[in-house]
Design a protein around this motif. Structure first.
Motif, PDB file in Angstrom:
ATOM      1  N   CYS B 293       0.836  -1.122   0.037  1.00 56.12           N
ATOM      2  CA  CYS B 293      -0.020   0.107  -0.234  1.00 56.12           C
ATOM      3  C   CYS B 293       0.931   1.323   0.054  1.00 56.12           C
ATOM      4  O   CYS B 293       1.596   1.505   1.059  1.00 56.12           O
ATOM      5  CB  CYS B 293      -0.981   0.017   1.269  1.00 56.12           C
ATOM      6  N   PRO B 294       0.749   2.267  -1.000  1.00 59.04           N
ATOM      7  CA  PRO B 294       1.669   3.369  -1.069  1.00 59.04           C
ATOM      8  C   PRO B 294       1.314   4.393   0.076  1.00 59.04           C
ATOM      9  O   PRO B 294       2.200   5.071   0.541  1.00 59.04           O
ATOM     10  CB  PRO B 294       0.834   4.048  -2.188  1.00 59.04           C
ATOM     11  N   LEU B 302      -3.115   4.892   7.045  1.00 61.79           N
ATOM     12  CA  LEU B 302      -4.000   4.057   6.169  1.00 61.79           C
ATOM     13  C   LEU B 302      -3.278   2.609   6.016  1.00 61.79           C
ATOM     14  O   LEU B 302      -2.010   2.598   5.867  1.00 61.79           O
ATOM     15  CB  LEU B 302      -4.406   4.455   4.960  1.00 61.79           C
ATOM     16  N   PRO B 304      -4.728  -1.161   4.378  1.00 64.19           N
ATOM     17  CA  PRO B 304      -5.894  -2.054   4.029  1.00 64.19           C
ATOM     18  C   PRO B 304      -6.238  -2.894   4.967  1.00 64.19           C
ATOM     19  O   PRO B 304      -7.294  -3.232   5.275  1.00 64.19           O
ATOM     20  CB  PRO B 304      -5.586  -2.376   2.550  1.00 64.19           C
ATOM     21  N   CYS B 340      -6.299   7.172   0.918  1.00 65.61           N
ATOM     22  CA  CYS B 340      -6.131   6.136  -0.198  1.00 65.61           C
ATOM     23  C   CYS B 340      -6.318   6.658  -1.655  1.00 65.61           C
ATOM     24  O   CYS B 340      -7.148   7.527  -1.879  1.00 65.61           O
ATOM     25  CB  CYS B 340      -7.514   5.148   0.059  1.00 65.61           C
ATOM     26  N   THR B 341      -5.493   6.095  -2.133  1.00 67.25           N
ATOM     27  CA  THR B 341      -5.309   6.762  -3.758  1.00 67.25           C
ATOM     28  C   THR B 341      -5.937   5.884  -4.656  1.00 67.25           C
ATOM     29  O   THR B 341      -5.949   5.702  -5.826  1.00 67.25           O
ATOM     30  CB  THR B 341      -3.660   6.673  -4.248  1.00 67.25           C
ATOM     31  N   THR B 342      -6.632   4.853  -4.148  1.00 63.84           N
ATOM     32  CA  THR B 342      -7.320   3.799  -5.124  1.00 63.84           C
ATOM     33  C   THR B 342      -6.460   3.285  -6.117  1.00 63.84           C
ATOM     34  O   THR B 342      -6.976   2.880  -7.215  1.00 63.84           O
ATOM     35  CB  THR B 342      -8.643   4.409  -5.375  1.00 63.84           C
ATOM     36  N   CYS B 343      -5.252   3.007  -5.656  1.00 63.40           N
ATOM     37  CA  CYS B 343      -4.520   2.464  -6.474  1.00 63.40           C
ATOM     38  C   CYS B 343      -4.567   0.882  -6.740  1.00 63.40           C
ATOM     39  O   CYS B 343      -4.040   0.376  -8.065  1.00 63.40           O
ATOM     40  CB  CYS B 343      -3.027   2.440  -6.111  1.00 63.40           C
ATOM     41  N   GLY B 344      -5.542   0.318  -5.964  1.00 63.68           N
ATOM     42  CA  GLY B 344      -5.543  -1.083  -6.317  1.00 63.68           C
ATOM     43  C   GLY B 344      -4.517  -2.172  -5.899  1.00 63.68           C
ATOM     44  O   GLY B 344      -4.979  -3.541  -6.210  1.00 63.68           O
ATOM     45  N   CYS B 346      -3.815  -3.298  -3.190  1.00 62.55           N
ATOM     46  CA  CYS B 346      -4.362  -4.333  -2.068  1.00 62.55           C
ATOM     47  C   CYS B 346      -5.168  -5.443  -2.652  1.00 62.55           C
ATOM     48  O   CYS B 346      -5.200  -6.448  -2.373  1.00 62.55           O
ATOM     49  CB  CYS B 346      -5.044  -3.588  -1.069  1.00 62.55           C
ATOM     50  N   ILE B 357     -11.056  -1.004  -1.551  1.00 65.33           N
ATOM     51  CA  ILE B 357     -11.611   0.313  -2.125  1.00 65.33           C
ATOM     52  C   ILE B 357     -12.912   0.713  -1.816  1.00 65.33           C
ATOM     53  O   ILE B 357     -13.278   1.659  -1.394  1.00 65.33           O
ATOM     54  CB  ILE B 357     -11.061   0.300  -3.691  1.00 65.33           C
TER      55      ILE B 357
HETATM   56  S1  SF4 Z   1      -6.113   1.047  -2.925  1.00 65.73           S
HETATM   57 FE1  SF4 Z   1      -5.245  -0.344  -1.238  1.00 65.73          FE
HETATM   58  S2  SF4 Z   1      -3.089  -0.262  -1.586  1.00 65.73           S
HETATM   59 FE2  SF4 Z   1      -3.857   1.632  -2.856  1.00 65.73          FE
HETATM   60  S3  SF4 Z   1      -3.550   3.256  -1.384  1.00 65.73           S
HETATM   61 FE3  SF4 Z   1      -5.891   2.633  -1.152  1.00 65.73          FE
HETATM   62  S4  SF4 Z   1      -5.815   1.109   0.784  1.00 65.73           S
HETATM   63 FE4  SF4 Z   1      -3.722   1.273  -0.121  1.00 65.73          FE
END
Ligand code: SF4
Ligand code: SF4
Lengths: 268, 660
Positions: B293-294, B302, B304, B340-344, B346, B357
């Motif tokens: 997780c970034p 944060l 996940p 959360c950057t919703t980068c996916g 996780c 997410i």
């Molecule tokens: S999508 Fe998941 S990995 Fe990415 S920033 Fe959010 S919680 Fe962390």
């Protein structure tokens, strides 16, 4: 003490459009809307925020009034969604071309028609013409005091304390109500983001439109005929650039000539 | 003589086993009942579509455990334990088969090769697995297991496993020693365990065997009873979660029916669907999601895993009668939600298909639409979206300024193009990204692509609004765009923004807008392959490609960008350690482009440092947000003279002779 607050809001063409997009209609001497959106003039939003915060603390009622075209109803809807209890649109061709004094007169009449009021709030300067005239004229019409550039208002012992922003600080002014204040922004009155249920509820509310007749206006005081201020011309400032080559055989000579020319132009 | 052994040797009263099992079964069933009741607190969700595909995924990930095996050590220990126990369980059932139905499972070759040798080896593997697990958990103590807090009770589970396995082998060993089993060595584990007992007397053998046999049975039953009350629950919940997994792409958020909805987002745990609640119960607390997780890796609060286990503990407290804490704010803090950057990453990593997410976005929806309580900078971006249809407040550009002098036509003036270039707000309003739009337009013109743009009629796709949590605004913007696109009968779209790409491709169809859409890297790769673009000018030096989350992980486009870079003569392409599926976010997704990162290190700096370690001349990306982040971070790191952040369209344009 509960406060009945009137907030005057104005709908303007989005002032944040790029400068290149700013166009003036030479006939009407007004800005052309084009595809740009209409928004509530920025400081009017701060005024609304101040009013809503006061109401939340003191109780009372906030009524938003706008003098403008039918489109201003959307501005009033967003005032409702922010938390104003009621909104009134004053729209009549007879008052459309009024000058600042005329508008102040109309607003004052509308305010009186709403009924009792403790506070009248406006933005300190509008986002389009920016001539800061309406608040003072309106207070004059209503026969009440006027405090300009107010950022915060507190109710205390049956009075209000207004924080007036001045160049190097602020003044605290105690005033008996009713009083009119023109509002300037600070970090306590950033307009709130409305909740969705309030947006939806505002969407369902009907906004009454008052005509000149409803306000029993003196026809000699409104419209273009009554205007004491006439706009003779509006234009975009012209930006001109000229290029002049500085002569000289060596860099030293060029530098000397450049300095001489700059001095000639009184730039150094 | 046929190889065999006596069934239930030395255990005359084995039938009492069932009576003994009964109370344990009751405890187990009660635990499962409570579990199901907890899930039923959630909202309805349909999950039983595409059965065969679900079954395929189940085999791949629950049986073969492909995702677990991505980490070699954990994969090994988990496979040995789970398959070991599965084999032992099957063998136990086969014994019952002989007992009740007379099917001779304890005879002949089947007995020797399967029931003795194979099963014993599986049992030994399970012992080894437990051993590795103990060493790793209590010796190596990796961060991903221990942080942010140790909530599980794997210690008890591993201890139970060990006791069951060891007593099992001892029982077998005692039987082999006592009966001088001629086939004893076919059970290597049991045979080894028999050695210490060889000298014992008959009575000793019998007593010890009987004692251990009943003890073994009781521990095994205790394990069954304990299962629903502990982390062991994942043995049931995780496979169920894999079977019922969300089959859509990880970048897709589910729409709300705004007309009918009584609330927007989730403020209490019961407002999630039961499938989301199953996610919580299925978590194994492995921490793989956290490791990638970034936000977590740059020091934000944060994680996940933390979100999932905090929500799970909250769910259990609520089900037990109460948790006075508010879910949004107390259980999950605002700082967590806005990190959360919703980068996916996780989603990609979770071995049991848990999805943090949507849980986070549901809580954001509540904050934004119901509470109107969210970061000021994001409020401004949303206001700008409402008022101007783009989030770049204060821009000095119009939507078409970048195209001046290029002869780019708008759909309104051009009739129907073969393909619509969806410019996106960033390429239209952000000065740096305008150059990307220019490069791409010139490349398309050069390749003879008949394209046009919507110009002033384009609106933001709504991606930032949706991910920040304003579904209402998203649907307004999406609706306007879909109306415009359908009015012009647009069928095919190319875009240079992965966020627009994801939204139009995966989210618009549910709102009535279905189009064929390609990302510009896919289009450019095609044009290059067809020879319509020839990147022939040499570019010496090193280039590295950063995978944009919404292009790579969320939509699986990994190869076209690499093919493009590979096509440029002279350019040496080096991969960063975290690339492709494991690419590390630039920090701007999920609306965080409009959020000031104040806690920990900036995600973009972390990523830029990783890139700089390769000493590249070009840090290539294919997303306007990544580009803005890298421009900034490289300047801060003082490396913008030596490493240039470029979009792939710009890289190709430089290599295609005469295109600039
Ligand atoms: S999508 Fe998941 S990995 Fe990415 S920033 Fe959010 S919680 Fe962390
Ligand atoms: S959510 Fe998935 S990856 Fe994260 S700790 Fe739980 S099981 Fe592991």
């Amino acid at each position: 003490m509960p406060l009945n607050i009137i907030v005057c809001i104005k709908q303007v063409i989005d002032p944040e459009i790029p400068a290149s997009q700013f166009k003036i209609d030479p006939g009407t001497k007004r800005q052309v809307q084009g595809s740009h959106s209409l928004v509530i003039s920025a400081y009017d939003q701060n005024a609304l925020e101040v009013a809503i915060q006061l109401k939340e603390k003191q109780g009372g009622k906030v009524t938003a009034i706008s003098v403008g075209a039918a489109t201003a109803a959307t501005a009033l809807k967003s005032a409702l969604s922010m938390g104003a209890d009621e909104a009134i649109l004053v729209d009549d061709p007879a008052i459309a071309a009024s000058d600042q004094q005329g508008i102040a007169y109309v607003l004052a009449k509308a305010t009186q028609k709403v009924g009792t009021f403790d506070l009248v709030l406006t933005g300190c300067v509008s986002g389009d013409w920016g001539d800061r005239a309406v608040p003072a004229f309106m207070a004059e019409e209503l026969g009440i005091g006027c405090v300009s550039f107010v950022s915060r208002i507190e109710a205390k012992d049956g009075q209000v304390v207004l924080r007036r922003v001045v160049e190097d600080g602020y003044e605290l002014i105690e005033a008996k109500t009713p009083v009119l204040a023109s509002v300037i922004s600070d970090d306590t009155n950033t307009p709130r983001y409305p909740k969705l249920k309030d947006i939806m509820a505002a969407g369902k509310k009907t906004i009454p439109t008052w005509k000149a007749a409803d306000l029993v206006l003196d026809p000699d005081r409104v419209g273009s005929g009554a205007a004491r201020v006439a706009i003779t011309d509006v234009y975009l400032p012209l930006k001109e650039s000229k290029c002049e080559m500085i002569k000289g055989d060596t860099p030293q000579e060029q530098a000397a000539n450049l300095a001489a020319r700059l001095r000639e132009l009184k730039l150094i | 003589m046929t190889p065999s052994r006596e069934i239930y040797w030395n255990i005359p009263g084995h039938i009492f086993l069932y009576i003994l099992f009964f109370p344990f079964l009751i405890v187990f069933l009660y635990g499962m009942y409570r579990q199901v009741r907890r899930l039923l607190m959630g909202q309805p969700a349909g999950v039983l579509d595409h059965f065969w595909d679900r079954l395929r995924g189940f085999v791949e990930h629950a049986v073969l455990q492909r995702r677990i095996a991505r980490d070699a050590v954990s994969g090994l220990l988990h496979l040995s334990m789970s398959w070991g126990f599965a084999a032992l369980f099957i063998a136990t059932c086969l014994v019952a088969l002989q007992d009740y139905f007379g099917i001779p499972t304890l005879y002949g070759n089947f007995y020797l090769y399967f029931m003795s040798l194979t099963v014993d080896l599986f049992g030994l593997a399970a012992v080894a697995g437990v051993g590795i697990a103990l060493v790793r958990r209590y010796g190596a103590k990796p961060d991903r297991l221990l942080k942010p807090r140790l909530a599980d009770n794997y210690g008890v589970l591993l201890a139970l496993f060990l006791v069951i396995l060891v007593t099992g082998f001892l029982i077998e060993g005692l039987r082999i020693a006592a009966t001088a089993d001629p086939w004893g060595h076919w059970s290597p584990g049991g045979w080894l365990a028999s050695l210490p007992f060889v000298g014992f007397g008959e009575a000793q053998h019998a007593t010890l065997h009987r004692l251990l046999w009943w003890f073994h049975a009781i521990v095994a039953f205790a394990f069954v009873a304990y299962l629903p009350y502990s982390i062991s629950l994942h043995m049931l919940a995780a496979p169920a979660n894999i079977l019922l997994r969300n089959r859509e792409r990880s970048g897709v958020l589910q729409p709300i029916d705004l007309e009918k909805a009584e609330r927007f987002g989730a403020s209490t745990i019961g407002q999630y669907t039961w499938k989301h609640l199953l996610d919580l119960e299925a978590c194994t607390e492995c921490g793989r999601c956290q490791q990638v997780c970034p936000a977590w890796t740059t020091g934000k609060p944060l994680t996940p895993k933390g979100v999932i286990i905090d929500l799970r503990d909250h769910l259990r407290l609520v089900a037990e009668g109460g948790d006075s804490r508010k879910m949004v704010g107390d259980v999950i803090s605002h700082d967590v939600l806005w990190a959360c950057t919703t980068c996916g990453a996780c989603h990609q990593e979770c071995p049991v298909f848990i999805e943090p997410i949507p849980k986070i976005v549901e809580m954001r929806r509540h904050l934004v639409m119901e509470e109107a309580e969210f970061p000021e900078t994001m409020q401004q971006a949303l206001r700008s979206l409402e008022e101007r249809g783009h989030p770049f407040r204060g821009t000095s550009a119009t939507r078409t300024d970048w195209a001046k002098g290029l002869g780019v036509k708008t759909v309104a003036g051009n009739g129907r193009p073969d393909i619509l270039y969806w410019v996106g707000c960033a390429a239209a309003f952000d000065e740096r990204n305008q150059k990307v739009a220019v490069s791409l337009a010139k490349l398309m013109q050069r390749a003879g692509v008949n394209f046009s743009i919507l110009g002033e009629e384009e609106r933001c796709t709504g991606d930032p609004a949706r991910r920040i949590g304003n579904e209402y605004l998203f649907q307004i913007l999406a609706g306007e765009n879909i109306t415009t696109l359908n009015r012009y009968g647009i069928k095919k779209i190319v875009t240079s923004c992965p966020h627009c790409y994801n939204t139009i491709k995966n989210e618009y169809p549910k709102l009535g807008g279905s189009y064929e859409i390609v990302h510009h890297t896919e289009m450019l790769a095609d044009l290059t392959r067809q020879g319509r673009l020839r990147p022939e000018r040499r570019m010496d030096g090193v280039a590295s490609f950063h995978d944009p989350c919404y292009l790579g992980r969320h939509n699986g486009v990994y190869d076209s960008p690499r093919r493009l870079l590979g096509a440029i003569p002279g350019l040496q392409v080096k991969e960063m350690g975290r690339c492709r599926e494991r690419g590390f976010c630039c920090g701007a997704g999920g609306g965080l482009m409009w959020f000031e990162e104040k806690i920990g290190k900036r995600v973009s700096w972390e990523r830029t440092e990783e890139a700089l370690a390769l000493q590249p001349q070009v840090l290539a990306s294919a997303c306007p947000f990544c580009l803005i982040m890298f421009e900034d971070a490289l300047k801060v790191k003082g490396a913008n003279e030596t490493t240039r952040p470029l979009d792939l369209a710009e890289v190709i344009a430089q290599s295609v002779e005469g295109s600039d």
